[in-house]
Design an enzyme around this catalytic site. Structure first.
Site, PDB file in Angstrom:
ATOM      1  CB  ILE A 249      -4.195   3.481  -6.364  1.00 28.38           C
ATOM      2  CG1 ILE A 249      -4.027   3.079  -7.838  1.00 28.38           C
ATOM      3  CG2 ILE A 249      -4.365   2.253  -5.481  1.00 28.38           C
ATOM      4  CD1 ILE A 249      -2.766   2.315  -8.138  1.00 28.38           C
ATOM      5  N   PRO A 250      -6.760   4.762  -4.199  1.00 31.56           N
ATOM      6  CG  PRO A 250      -8.945   4.127  -3.685  1.00 31.56           C
ATOM      7  CD  PRO A 250      -7.913   4.061  -4.769  1.00 31.56           C
ATOM      8  CB  CYS A 251      -3.026   4.102  -0.594  1.00 32.20           C
ATOM      9  SG  CYS A 251      -2.324   5.733  -0.852  1.00 32.20           S
ATOM     10  CG  HIS A 252      -7.351   8.236   1.177  1.00 27.98           C
ATOM     11  ND1 HIS A 252      -7.255   8.187  -0.204  1.00 27.98           N
ATOM     12  CD2 HIS A 252      -8.647   8.526   1.465  1.00 27.98           C
ATOM     13  CE1 HIS A 252      -8.451   8.443  -0.715  1.00 27.98           C
ATOM     14  NE2 HIS A 252      -9.306   8.653   0.271  1.00 27.98           N
TER      15      HIS A 252
ATOM     16  CG  ASN B 223      -2.008   1.012   1.157  1.00 30.46           C
ATOM     17  OD1 ASN B 223      -2.448   1.406   0.109  1.00 30.46           O
ATOM     18  ND2 ASN B 223      -2.453   1.455   2.326  1.00 30.46           N
TER      19      ASN B 223
END
Length: 99
Positions: free
Chosen positions: A56-59, A47
């Site tokens: 890419i919504p790593c949060h 991640n």
């Protein structure tokens, strides 16, 4: 992804799982690990290797207990992004929340 960026199969698996997290929702590292068959700590490392955070919504990945953990942009930025998504979908929080 792999045609544009050198990414391992594990990175691709984790990043695809991240893209499947709906806007305004979160998943734990353990959730992603169960989906991908990759150890939760490795999920965290993969991640963190995401250099396309805008796509890419790593949060949206949080700790097992729902707490905010690890984010390259800092925890306050992660909190702001998650709160922003909730506000966008019309959810207003009145008390502090754990993600």
């Amino acid at each position: 992804l792999t045609q544009y960026f050198a990414a391992s199969p594990s990175q691709v698996a984790v990043w695809r799982a991240l893209c499947d997290i709906p806007f305004g929702e979160t998943r734990s590292y353990e959730d992603i690990a169960m989906l991908t068959g990759i150890h939760p700590r490795a999920v965290g490392q993969l991640n963190g290797s995401n250099h396309l955070a805008i796509l890419i919504p790593c949060h949206r990945v949080v700790g097992k207990d729902g707490g905010l953990v690890g984010y390259g942009g800092g925890i306050e930025t992660k909190r702001w992004l998650l709160d922003h998504e909730l506000r966008t979908v019309g959810v207003t929080l009145t008390a502090p929340r754990m993600y």
